[in-house]
Enzyme design. Structure first.
Site, mmCIF file in Angstrom:
data_model
loop_
_atom_site.group_PDB
_atom_site.id
_atom_site.type_symbol
_atom_site.label_atom_id
_atom_site.label_comp_id
_atom_site.label_asym_id
_atom_site.label_seq_id
_atom_site.Cartn_x
_atom_site.Cartn_y
_atom_site.Cartn_z
ATOM 1 N N GLU A 218 -2.202 -0.567 6.909
ATOM 2 C CA GLU A 218 -2.237 -1.844 6.197
ATOM 3 C C GLU A 218 -3.060 -1.757 4.922
ATOM 4 O O GLU A 218 -2.676 -2.286 3.880
ATOM 5 C CB GLU A 218 -2.818 -2.926 7.107
ATOM 6 C CG GLU A 218 -2.001 -3.240 8.334
ATOM 7 C CD GLU A 218 -0.622 -3.758 7.991
ATOM 8 O OE1 GLU A 218 -0.453 -4.355 6.909
ATOM 9 O OE2 GLU A 218 0.294 -3.563 8.803
ATOM 10 N N HIS A 221 -1.318 -0.445 2.026
ATOM 11 C CA HIS A 221 -0.587 -1.490 1.301
ATOM 12 C C HIS A 221 -1.534 -2.302 0.422
ATOM 13 O O HIS A 221 -1.198 -2.648 -0.708
ATOM 14 C CB HIS A 221 0.120 -2.420 2.290
ATOM 15 C CG HIS A 221 1.299 -1.810 2.962
ATOM 16 N ND1 HIS A 221 2.318 -1.179 2.293
ATOM 17 C CD2 HIS A 221 1.631 -1.730 4.274
ATOM 18 C CE1 HIS A 221 3.226 -0.743 3.141
ATOM 19 N NE2 HIS A 221 2.832 -1.068 4.361
#
Length: 476
Positions: A218, A221
């Site tokens: 995550e 990202h």
């Protein structure tokens, strides 16, 4: 909203009974396939009837696109391998090839970022969550110029929270077993933030959903990375934890991706850049001009010379007077540390790296497919457990391998170990001490490294011509 990209890790329920039994079950499966292709491969929503007929060229192309990206056999059919892949846990961002960044390549305009853990999960202690997030950020800090510091109040660049159902960003979580988390690309406000579904079972191991692994993905990202088609990459779209989380390392694909945005870590002439920690231990690293410095391995690489020591290497470039100093993992994340030997076969544009009874082949910073291999594949007997030093002599098209007080010679043209070997080092290289750490061919001479000493050997005269310090190559 052009650069607002939501990242959803979706755990789809496994249901792999073949053949499908009953119209209801088939409809459910087709709905699942349609949703999958719509979400991740841009299937138009009006293609539903074509999907059920399974005879439409656009549908076949979308299935082929999915199979190609996920590394499956490209058949264009919903075979068992394809359906199994559809049911695997995965990220909800649409799939793209190789490493890539979000549309427009948004990235942070600074290299020092702050983060704040706003809310915690009920499944782990606060200390365990803190450690997992810190470790996840460190993964990216080690291979880039990015550094991170934690704040405990106010607005941070990356706000991290655990929540259930609707949590204020119009992308509600859906309870246990489906969406695991989502994150936003770099920017102001909610951009860069990462949210984790607290209805999942978060764990420090793989008995549930591993928090470190999901957080590292995550936060990739949050830093600007999209998805990779490389199954070895952390940024691959399917959630697939390794068998041993403790041995996790970024793939070269991930490293290339983050460095395409921010570049490599900054270089110091004396030490590598360490990511910040709350209580960092005293760094232990080799000092370039230490008079007692020795090397684990030395090799050329496309005109450069690399000197390996422990987890690091110096990189001597002809146009730069000051050698660069790097972590080995910065360039080759999958390589071990404390190497035994290395040599470049220039005719193949390949550097071979040895550790224990295995060796790797690299071109530039890419490990070649099919490696590591056993050193026995080169023709060594079972009694040879490791290589002390290696050198490719391009004039002869031979590669020399030094093991204790003996050496072998490999014919690069015929790809076989030559007959009549091993031979004694002392006999063919008089004056060279038999314990060899590394060896390099340059300027028509062989340079043998043994501890902090170096022997310059003239292969024509068969004699040692100079005694030097091992680190003399580093302008010490």
């Amino acid at each position: 909203m052009k650069h607002l990209v939501i990242h959803l890790l979706c755990c789809l329920p496994v249901c792999l009974a073949y053949p499908l039994e009953g119209a209801a079950k088939e409809n459910s499966e087709m709905d699942l396939v349609q949703q999958y292709l719509e979400n991740y491969y841009n299937l138009a929503k009006d293609m539903k009837q074509s999907l059920r007929r399974k005879d439409s060229s656009p549908i076949v192309k979308k299935i082929q696109e999915m199979q190609r990206f996920l590394g499956l056999k490209v058949t264009g059919k919903l075979d068992s391998d394809t359906m199994e892949a559809i049911h695997k846990p995965r990220c909800g961002v649409p799939d793209v090839g190789h490493f890539t960044t979000f549309p427009g390549s948004p990235k942070w305009k600074k290299t020092h970022l702050t983060y704040r853990i706003v809310d915690y999960t009920r499944d782990l202690s606060r200390a365990a969550v803190d450690a997992a997030i810190e470790k996840a950020l460190k993964v990216w800090a080690e291979v880039s110029p990015l550094t991170f510091s934690r704040v405990h109040a106010g607005e941070a660049d990356i706000m991290i929270s655990f929540a259930v159902r609707e949590h204020g960003d119009f992308i509600p979580f859906d309870g246990p077993g489906n969406v695991l988390a989502h994150a936003y690309s770099p920017g102001q406000g909610i951009y860069g933030d990462a949210h984790f579904d607290d209805d999942e079972q978060w764990t420090e191991d793989t008995s549930g959903i591993n928090l470190f692994l999901v957080a590292a993905h995550e936060l990739g990202h949050s830093l600007g990375l999209f998805h990779s088609s490389n199954p070895e990459a952390l940024m691959y779209s399917l959630y697939q934890p390794p068998t041993d989380i403790r041995r996790f390392r970024l793939s070269q694909d991930d490293v290339t991706g983050i460095q395409s945005l921010y570049g490599p870590p900054p270089v110091s002439p004396n030490e590598p850049v360490m990511p910040p920690e709350s209580n960092p231990p005293a760094p232990k690293f080799p000092v370039m001009c230490d008079p007692d410095l020795s090397f684990d391995a030395v090799t050329t690489l496309r005109g450069e010379i690399l000197f390996f020591k422990d987890r690091y290497f110096w990189r001597r470039i002809h146009w730069n007077h000051r050698p660069e100093f790097h972590f080995i993992s910065t360039f080759w994340p999958s390589l071990p540390s404390e190497l035994d030997a290395a040599c470049e076969v220039a005719s193949k544009d390949t550097v071979f790296i040895f550790k224990g009874n295995k060796f790797w082949a690299t071109r530039g910073n890419k490990i070649q497919v099919g490696y590591p291999r056993s050193i026995r594949s080169l023709g060594f007997p079972p009694t040879v457990k490791k290589i002390d030093a290696a050198m490719s002599y391009q004039k002869e098209k031979k590669t020399y391998f030094f093991v204790e007080d003996k050496y072998w010679r490999f014919d690069e043209n015929r790809q076989i170990m030559e007959q009549g070997f091993p031979r004694l080092i002392a006999k063919d290289f008089p004056g060279v001490e038999p314990k060899i750490d590394a060896v390099l061919e340059a300027f028509g001479f062989f340079y043998f490294f043994s501890g902090s000493s170096q022997f310059e050997f003239d292969p024509k005269a068969k004699m040692v011509t100079h005694m030097l310090k091992s680190n003399s190559w580093l302008h010490c």
